[in-house]
Scaffold this motif. Structure first.
Motif, short mmCIF file in Angstrom:
data_model
loop_
_atom_site.label_atom_id
_atom_site.label_comp_id
_atom_site.label_asym_id
_atom_site.label_seq_id
_atom_site.Cartn_x
_atom_site.Cartn_y
_atom_site.Cartn_z
N LYS A 69 -23.31 27.82 10.24
CA LYS A 69 -22.02 27.15 10.10
C LYS A 69 -22.20 25.83 9.35
CE LYS A 69 -17.87 26.49 12.69
NZ LYS A 69 -16.92 27.52 12.45
N GLN A 70 -21.37 25.60 8.34
CA GLN A 70 -21.49 24.38 7.53
C GLN A 70 -20.53 23.28 7.97
OE1 GLN A 70 -21.27 25.13 3.36
NE2 GLN A 70 -23.05 26.45 3.36
N CYS A 71 -19.38 23.66 8.54
CA CYS A 71 -18.38 22.69 8.97
C CYS A 71 -18.07 22.91 10.44
CB CYS A 71 -17.11 22.84 8.14
SG CYS A 71 -15.82 21.67 8.62
N TYR A 94 -9.85 23.60 17.42
CA TYR A 94 -11.19 23.08 17.17
C TYR A 94 -12.26 24.07 17.60
CZ TYR A 94 -8.68 18.82 16.41
OH TYR A 94 -7.81 17.89 15.91
N THR A 116 -15.76 21.44 13.77
CA THR A 116 -14.67 20.58 14.23
C THR A 116 -14.81 20.38 15.73
OG1 THR A 116 -13.20 22.50 14.49
CG2 THR A 116 -13.09 21.31 12.40
N ILE A 147 -25.42 22.33 8.82
CA ILE A 147 -24.15 21.63 9.01
C ILE A 147 -24.02 20.51 7.99
CG2 ILE A 147 -22.74 20.28 10.60
CD1 ILE A 147 -24.11 21.82 12.89
N LYS A 148 -23.00 20.62 7.15
CA LYS A 148 -22.76 19.63 6.09
C LYS A 148 -21.61 18.68 6.43
CE LYS A 148 -25.82 21.72 3.61
NZ LYS A 148 -27.17 21.38 3.91
N GLU A 149 -20.72 19.12 7.32
CA GLU A 149 -19.55 18.31 7.64
C GLU A 149 -19.21 18.46 9.12
OE1 GLU A 149 -14.81 18.10 6.41
OE2 GLU A 149 -16.20 19.29 5.22
N ILE A 150 -18.93 17.32 9.78
CA ILE A 150 -18.51 17.30 11.17
C ILE A 150 -17.22 16.50 11.24
CG2 ILE A 150 -19.06 16.59 13.52
CD1 ILE A 150 -22.05 16.64 12.65
N GLU A 151 -16.20 17.12 11.79
CA GLU A 151 -14.93 16.43 11.98
C GLU A 151 -14.76 16.19 13.47
OE1 GLU A 151 -10.15 17.02 11.25
OE2 GLU A 151 -11.54 18.47 10.43
#
Length: 128
Positions: A11-13, A55, A15, A40-44
């Motif tokens: 998983k790359q993103c 989420y 939430t 993981i490249k992005e965490i919101e």
């Protein structure tokens, strides 16, 4: 608590909703765990969900207190509120509502969770 989450390695993103009332230490610990995954490249990370988004993960340490059966929170959720609920139950119900299908939720909740009529509810009804 954060070790209870199974994190997919592809998983790359991610939430995350921190739907608690604590200092944010649980979110900090979760972020530290997510940093261990190179994929993981992005965490919101959100602390307040005004748009009813869903989420991947919900984490929280809700407030523990009974609230009046006439409290605005209780009136807004008649499908799940019976009598005088604990505020932590409403936080837990909202956490479920804000969770994606196949999402994961971890909350700190006392044993009294099982002593009320609301403990029989596993998932909020549609439209909640």
């Amino acid at each position: 608590m954060v070790s209870l989450y199974k994190i997919p390695t592809d998983k790359q993103c991610i939430t995350v909703l921190d739907a608690g009332a604590g200092s944010g230490i649980l979110s900090c610990a979760f972020m530290e765990r997510l940093e261990q995954f190179n994929s993981i490249k992005e965490i919101e990370l959100i602390g307040e969900n005004k748009n009813s988004l869903k989420y991947d993960y919900v984490i929280g340490n809700p407030p523990y207190m009974k609230i009046s059966k006439n409290a605005p929170e209780v009136i807004a959720m008649p499908e799940i509120c019976y009598g005088t609920p604990n505020l932590y139950f409403l936080f837990a119900a909202i956490g479920l509502f804000n969770l994606k299908d196949n999402g994961k939720k971890v909350y700190i909740i006392p044993r009294s969770w099982t002593s009320g009529a609301y403990s029989s509810i596993c998932k909020p009804k549609q439209g909640f």
